[in-house]
Scaffold this motif. Structure first.
Motif, PDB file in Angstrom:
ATOM      1  N   PRO A  98      73.784 -90.038 122.409  1.00 17.60           N
ATOM      2  CA  PRO A  98      74.356 -89.032 121.510  1.00 17.60           C
ATOM      3  C   PRO A  98      75.821 -88.781 121.845  1.00 17.60           C
ATOM      4  O   PRO A  98      76.225 -88.814 123.017  1.00 17.60           O
ATOM      5  N   GLY A  99      76.602 -88.540 120.810  1.00 13.11           N
ATOM      6  CA  GLY A  99      78.007 -88.246 121.013  1.00 13.11           C
ATOM      7  C   GLY A  99      78.881 -89.478 121.118  1.00 13.11           C
ATOM      8  O   GLY A  99      80.095 -89.370 121.270  1.00 13.11           O
ATOM      9  N   THR A 100      78.273 -90.667 121.081  1.00 13.77           N
ATOM     10  CA  THR A 100      79.047 -91.899 121.079  1.00 13.77           C
ATOM     11  C   THR A 100      78.940 -92.542 119.692  1.00 13.77           C
ATOM     12  O   THR A 100      78.357 -91.977 118.778  1.00 13.77           O
ATOM     13  N   GLY A 101      79.506 -93.734 119.536  1.00 17.67           N
ATOM     14  CA  GLY A 101      79.507 -94.357 118.218  1.00 17.67           C
ATOM     15  C   GLY A 101      79.365 -95.854 118.298  1.00 17.67           C
ATOM     16  O   GLY A 101      79.222 -96.442 119.378  1.00 17.67           O
ATOM     17  N   TYR A 102      79.437 -96.497 117.121  1.00 16.13           N
ATOM     18  CA  TYR A 102      79.253 -97.948 117.062  1.00 16.13           C
ATOM     19  C   TYR A 102      80.468 -98.716 117.579  1.00 16.13           C
ATOM     20  O   TYR A 102      80.360 -99.898 117.886  1.00 16.13           O
ATOM     21  N   THR A 103      81.614 -98.053 117.685  1.00 20.80           N
ATOM     22  CA  THR A 103      82.799 -98.757 118.169  1.00 20.80           C
ATOM     23  C   THR A 103      82.871 -98.770 119.691  1.00 20.80           C
ATOM     24  O   THR A 103      83.384 -99.722 120.282  1.00 20.80           O
ATOM     25  N   ASP A 104      82.382 -97.721 120.323  1.00 17.07           N
ATOM     26  CA  ASP A 104      82.529 -97.626 121.775  1.00 17.07           C
ATOM     27  C   ASP A 104      81.227 -97.832 122.540  1.00 17.07           C
ATOM     28  O   ASP A 104      81.248 -98.139 123.732  1.00 17.07           O
ATOM     29  N   ASN A 105      80.073 -97.686 121.864  1.00 16.79           N
ATOM     30  CA  ASN A 105      78.818 -97.749 122.608  1.00 16.79           C
ATOM     31  C   ASN A 105      77.658 -98.209 121.726  1.00 16.79           C
ATOM     32  O   ASN A 105      76.637 -97.553 121.648  1.00 16.79           O
ATOM     33  N   PRO A 106      77.792 -99.367 121.056  1.00 17.62           N
ATOM     34  CA  PRO A 106      76.726 -99.810 120.161  1.00 17.62           C
ATOM     35  C   PRO A 106      75.584-100.490 120.901  1.00 17.62           C
ATOM     36  O   PRO A 106      75.777-101.013 122.003  1.00 17.62           O
ATOM     37  N   GLU A 107      74.418-100.496 120.290  1.00 21.19           N
ATOM     38  CA  GLU A 107      73.268-101.151 120.913  1.00 21.19           C
ATOM     39  C   GLU A 107      73.457-102.668 121.024  1.00 21.19           C
ATOM     40  O   GLU A 107      72.945-103.301 121.945  1.00 21.19           O
ATOM     41  N   ASP A 128      54.349-102.551 109.103  1.00 19.36           N
ATOM     42  CA  ASP A 128      54.045-103.602 110.064  1.00 19.36           C
ATOM     43  C   ASP A 128      55.112-104.689 110.054  1.00 19.36           C
ATOM     44  O   ASP A 128      55.275-105.412 111.042  1.00 19.36           O
ATOM     45  N   ARG A 129      55.809-104.828 108.916  1.00 18.83           N
ATOM     46  CA  ARG A 129      56.828-105.856 108.782  1.00 18.83           C
ATOM     47  C   ARG A 129      58.047-105.287 108.080  1.00 18.83           C
ATOM     48  O   ARG A 129      57.921-104.563 107.092  1.00 18.83           O
ATOM     49  N   LEU A 130      59.218-105.613 108.605  1.00 21.81           N
ATOM     50  CA  LEU A 130      60.469-105.246 107.953  1.00 21.81           C
ATOM     51  C   LEU A 130      60.781-106.302 106.903  1.00 21.81           C
ATOM     52  O   LEU A 130      60.890-107.485 107.218  1.00 21.81           O
ATOM     53  N   ASP A 131      60.922-105.881 105.651  1.00 18.60           N
ATOM     54  CA  ASP A 131      61.130-106.838 104.563  1.00 18.60           C
ATOM     55  C   ASP A 131      62.436-107.608 104.716  1.00 18.60           C
ATOM     56  O   ASP A 131      62.500-108.806 104.475  1.00 18.60           O
ATOM     57  N   LEU A 132      63.490-106.892 105.096  1.00 18.88           N
ATOM     58  CA  LEU A 132      64.823-107.484 105.255  1.00 18.88           C
ATOM     59  C   LEU A 132      65.519-106.767 106.400  1.00 18.88           C
ATOM     60  O   LEU A 132      65.650-105.545 106.376  1.00 18.88           O
ATOM     61  N   LEU A 133      65.950-107.527 107.395  1.00 13.81           N
ATOM     62  CA  LEU A 133      66.597-106.960 108.568  1.00 13.81           C
ATOM     63  C   LEU A 133      67.983-107.576 108.721  1.00 13.81           C
ATOM     64  O   LEU A 133      68.123-108.795 108.787  1.00 13.81           O
ATOM     65  N   TYR A 134      68.990-106.711 108.781  1.00 14.37           N
ATOM     66  CA  TYR A 134      70.382-107.147 108.914  1.00 14.37           C
ATOM     67  C   TYR A 134      70.895-106.976 110.336  1.00 14.37           C
ATOM     68  O   TYR A 134      70.538-106.010 111.030  1.00 14.37           O
ATOM     69  N   ALA A 135      71.792-107.871 110.735  1.00 14.58           N
ATOM     70  CA  ALA A 135      72.688-107.613 111.860  1.00 14.58           C
ATOM     71  C   ALA A 135      73.813-106.745 111.304  1.00 14.58           C
ATOM     72  O   ALA A 135      74.610-107.208 110.478  1.00 14.58           O
ATOM     73  N   HIS A 136      73.887-105.504 111.728  1.00 11.28           N
ATOM     74  CA  HIS A 136      74.773-104.521 111.099  1.00 11.28           C
ATOM     75  C   HIS A 136      76.247-104.780 111.381  1.00 11.28           C
ATOM     76  O   HIS A 136      77.099-104.669 110.504  1.00 11.28           O
ATOM     77  N   ILE A 137      76.551-105.088 112.621  1.00  9.70           N
ATOM     78  CA  ILE A 137      77.913-105.441 113.031  1.00  9.70           C
ATOM     79  C   ILE A 137      77.820-106.597 114.012  1.00  9.70           C
ATOM     80  O   ILE A 137      76.737-106.937 114.490  1.00  9.70           O
TER      81      ILE A 137
END
Length: 328
Positions: A98-107, A128-137
């Motif tokens: 919490p308190g961080t973001g996708y630019t400094d601390n993404p998964e 049970d299944r994700l229909d479509l899964l993206y790589a977000h960044i």
């Protein structure tokens, strides 16, 4: 409603509505009652393509996201929704704390993260299944082969159907797809990038694509789409958050350039001719394009959704489309 096919493998390809519904703010800035009403009406109208992410909407409360997926899970269970509605989600850009973001601390996009994040998304969505899964960044700290193999393993196990990619340079997308093909693994088949009728500059920050020029569907991406007919572009922020029509939402600096007035003028001209709104012309222009483009538009009210839905049946003439395509 009208539909198009995404994906090529008969085991995973899906027929999706030509207008996708963005659920980014559902469960956070858009309350549950309104979110459910919008989802119900969208499905009633024949819509079946809903988009979310594991990090939506972390910026609204300083958390890590998950509100949108959780709301969609509650909606699915309360309405008895099964696999007739295609829900796309993303991973890779969820803040690790919490308190961080996708630019400094993404998964990120390590194999471990891909597996664990996908499992959490399935739990939140109640599927049970994700229909479509993206790589977000993108994640330059991990070898692309590891990312490709991580996504491919989930498809092989049956917990993911189709794969997509967002906000990455085209050379990185092509490299990942080549690695997948060489290894006999499924590759990215859906591209999600910011695309609208107005064209942005790439040398200034963008309000609509926080990932900068990498998030925009520019000439390189559109050329790639034309050369690879099995791909589909899901175009996010097609209506520029209301900036086409709302006086209180001026266009941001990256759209302040000499090409903008002419493109706005032809949009307004076609809107007058058709009796439609400018927003509807933008969506109809994308839906009827000669490239496979699915506009992804959010809605925070039923009125906004109804306006967007009406664009599905708006037929532009060849002359109108030529004018919209030809203006520079």
């Amino acid at each position: 409603m009208k539909y198009r096919t995404i994906g090529t493998d008969p085991a995973h390809r899906r027929e999706v509505s030509v207008l996708a519904l963005g659920a980014m703010l559902f469960g956070s800035l858009t309350d549950e009652k309104t979110s459910f009403a919008v989802l119900d009406r969208y499905v009633e109208a024949g819509g079946n393509f809903v988009d979310t992410s594991d990090n939506y909407a972390f910026w609204t409360d300083g958390g890590q996201g998950g509100q949108s997926e959780e709301l969609l899970g509650r909606w699915r269970r309360s309405r008895g929704i099964g696999d007739e509605v295609v829900i796309a989600t993303k991973l890779g850009a969820r803040p690790l704390a919490p308190g961080t973001g996708y630019t400094d601390n993404p998964e990120g996009l390590s194999a471990e993260v891909i597996r664990e994040a996908a499992e959490r998304s399935r739990d939140r969505l109640g599927v049970d299944r994700l229909d479509l899964l993206y790589a977000h960044i993108d994640d330059y700290t991990v070898e692309q082969r590891e990312t490709v193999e991580g996504f491919g393993a989930l498809v092989a196990e049956g917990t993911v159907g189709l794969l997509g990619v967002s906000n990455q340079a085209m050379w990185r997308v092509e490299r990942a797809r080549a690695l997948a093909a060489a290894a006999g693994l499924p590759g990215y088949e859906v591209l999600q990038y910011q695309h609208s009728h107005l064209r942005p500059r790439f040398d200034v920050p963008s309000e609509f694509s926080p990932y900068g020029s990498l998030g925009h569907a520019g000439a390189e991406l559109l050329g790639y789409l034309r050369a690879e007919p099995d791909l589909t572009l899901v175009a996010y922020s097609p209506l520029l958050a209301g900036a086409y029509v709302r006086e209180d939402k001026p266009l941001p600096p990256d759209y302040d350039h000499p090409g903008t007035p002419a493109r706005l003028a032809v949009l307004r001209e076609v809107a007058r001719e058709t009796g439609a709104t400018v927003n509807q012309v933008v969506l109809a222009w994308q839906i009827g394009a000669d490239l496979p483009i699915v506009p992804l538009a959010g809605a925070s009210s039923l009125a906004q959704l109804e306006e967007n839905l009406a664009a599905v049946d708006l037929e532009l003439t060849a002359d109108q489309r030529a004018r919209l395509d030809g203006v520079h």
